[in-house]
Scaffold this motif. Sequence first.
Motif, mmCIF file in Angstrom:
data_model
loop_
_atom_site.group_PDB
_atom_site.id
_atom_site.type_symbol
_atom_site.label_atom_id
_atom_site.label_comp_id
_atom_site.label_asym_id
_atom_site.label_seq_id
_atom_site.Cartn_x
_atom_site.Cartn_y
_atom_site.Cartn_z
ATOM 1 N N PHE A 44 26.740 51.681 8.214
ATOM 2 C CA PHE A 44 26.129 51.644 7.033
ATOM 3 C C PHE A 44 25.631 52.688 6.584
ATOM 4 C CE2 PHE A 44 26.302 47.003 7.168
ATOM 5 C CZ PHE A 44 26.041 46.623 5.852
ATOM 6 N N GLY A 45 25.077 53.631 7.467
ATOM 7 C CA GLY A 45 24.453 54.977 7.335
ATOM 8 C C GLY A 45 25.586 56.075 6.928
ATOM 9 N N ALA A 46 26.634 55.962 7.250
ATOM 10 C CA ALA A 46 27.737 56.785 7.057
ATOM 11 C C ALA A 46 28.504 56.660 5.874
ATOM 12 C CB ALA A 46 29.028 56.878 8.267
ATOM 13 N N VAL A 47 28.709 55.229 5.519
ATOM 14 C CA VAL A 47 29.558 54.803 4.275
ATOM 15 C C VAL A 47 28.551 54.829 3.024
ATOM 16 C CG1 VAL A 47 30.816 52.999 3.258
ATOM 17 C CG2 VAL A 47 31.193 53.359 5.847
ATOM 18 N N GLU A 48 27.319 54.546 3.146
ATOM 19 C CA GLU A 48 26.501 54.845 2.044
ATOM 20 C C GLU A 48 26.409 56.100 1.665
ATOM 21 O OE1 GLU A 48 23.102 52.002 1.723
ATOM 22 O OE2 GLU A 48 23.318 51.566 3.757
ATOM 23 N N VAL A 78 31.420 54.740 -6.980
ATOM 24 C CA VAL A 78 32.379 53.772 -6.189
ATOM 25 C C VAL A 78 31.429 53.326 -4.842
ATOM 26 C CG1 VAL A 78 33.278 55.871 -4.787
ATOM 27 C CG2 VAL A 78 34.455 53.709 -4.778
ATOM 28 N N SER A 79 31.452 52.284 -4.733
ATOM 29 C CA SER A 79 30.762 51.471 -3.203
ATOM 30 C C SER A 79 32.168 51.327 -2.426
ATOM 31 C CB SER A 79 30.304 50.095 -3.696
ATOM 32 O OG SER A 79 29.181 50.383 -4.590
ATOM 33 N N LEU A 80 31.777 52.007 -1.258
ATOM 34 C CA LEU A 80 32.753 52.240 -0.336
ATOM 35 C C LEU A 80 32.683 50.929 0.904
ATOM 36 C CD1 LEU A 80 33.489 55.867 0.320
ATOM 37 C CD2 LEU A 80 34.770 54.528 -1.092
ATOM 38 N N VAL A 120 37.907 55.415 4.054
ATOM 39 C CA VAL A 120 37.593 53.861 3.938
ATOM 40 C C VAL A 120 37.914 53.496 2.524
ATOM 41 C CG1 VAL A 120 35.871 53.681 5.500
ATOM 42 C CG2 VAL A 120 35.110 54.554 3.415
ATOM 43 N N VAL A 121 38.287 52.035 2.515
ATOM 44 C CA VAL A 121 38.613 51.665 1.226
ATOM 45 C C VAL A 121 37.388 51.237 0.387
ATOM 46 C CG1 VAL A 121 40.853 50.562 1.907
ATOM 47 C CG2 VAL A 121 38.777 49.418 1.987
ATOM 48 N N THR A 122 37.638 50.677 -0.652
ATOM 49 C CA THR A 122 36.416 50.298 -1.637
ATOM 50 C C THR A 122 35.938 49.168 -0.972
ATOM 51 O OG1 THR A 122 37.864 49.153 -3.244
ATOM 52 C CG2 THR A 122 37.443 51.633 -3.613
ATOM 53 N N GLU A 123 34.568 48.678 -1.482
ATOM 54 C CA GLU A 123 34.084 47.596 -0.914
ATOM 55 C C GLU A 123 34.649 46.511 -1.806
ATOM 56 O OE1 GLU A 123 29.941 46.557 -2.849
ATOM 57 O OE2 GLU A 123 29.509 46.416 -0.514
#
Length: 361
Positions: A135-139, A153-155, A189-192
């Motif tokens: 979470f910390g990385a992707v956010e 964009v939300s990953l 990483v793809v999108t959420e």
Amino acid sequence: MGFSARVCLLTYLFLLGTISPPFRSHQVLAEEAHSKLKLSSQILQDSIVKQINEHPNAGWKASLNPRFSNFTVGEFKHLLGVKPTPHRELRQTPVISHPKSLKLPNNFDARTAWSQCSTIGRILDQGHCGSCWAFGAVESLSDRFCIHFGTNVSLSVNDLLACCGFLCGGGCDGGYPIYAWRYLMHHGVVTEECDPYFDDIGCSHPGCEPAYPTPKCVRKCVDGNQMWRSSKHYSLSTYRVDSDPYNIMAEVYKYGPVEVSFSVYEDFAHYKSGVYRHITGDMMGGHAVKLIGWGTTDDGEDYWLVANQWNRSWGEDGYFKIRRGTNECGIEEDAVAGLPSTKNLVREFAGEAEDGAYVSM
């Protein structure tokens, strides 16, 4: 059988491991019983709330947060999924510092500095999975895409959690923030929207299983009209930020939120408001979160402003403050980040990657 023969037989059986030495068995059993009792007890305790709220110099308020109303100590510990960074990675990963010539404000909040970026103000919920490292990385990377390229964009945390595999650690059983950023750099990483989190509502619905296994890596968007590979977003770099508070502040001020890790104690589960510092309770594990700013209270207490992923029912609407400048619980020791890459972005942003600010990192 004579005495010496019995001694020889007992020694032989002990060496074979078929019996335990009598002088240790009671101690071992007692320790195991205490450990099991501790893990099965409730994480939220009235006594801890009372001790914090009656402490004259605590600086923060505690409560029985509804987020953990049914959590045992063992379940709470499972959320704290940061594994210690291997020493070789600490030596091999670039460490970034910033010139002291940059004048920084006394208070800074990334949510207002980049108000057009909706992801910065999102508070998510990791459920019962020890996925804080992801979470910390992707956010942080999601926020930086908006800050640098103007793309809201939300990953996908799920992509990193499910598909990084042994490289990142153990999925829901914890991982390494530095390896998470390596995955973002090499695999993206793809999108959420393409790959949503497997348990995005936490564990509040009826019949919810209290412990989740790591989701399977599918590498296919839930929407058949989207392509997995073309939905990927990448980090251009992976680096650690020097632990001097000024360097962390300058990094956030110039480039956006960063991922930080810290040691969590029992009292942190009870945080409600104020500037946290450890007062009481055993150490539970390592936790990763997103650092988005800093400030100073009216009483002169310097703090970091941090977004957690335990839903908005915990803390100050999902956020917390923690003492700044004293390395409280190790919060300043392991800040990691990376800059967003233009790979897979539309051509109009292609020139951004040539900017020296990105290349120099």
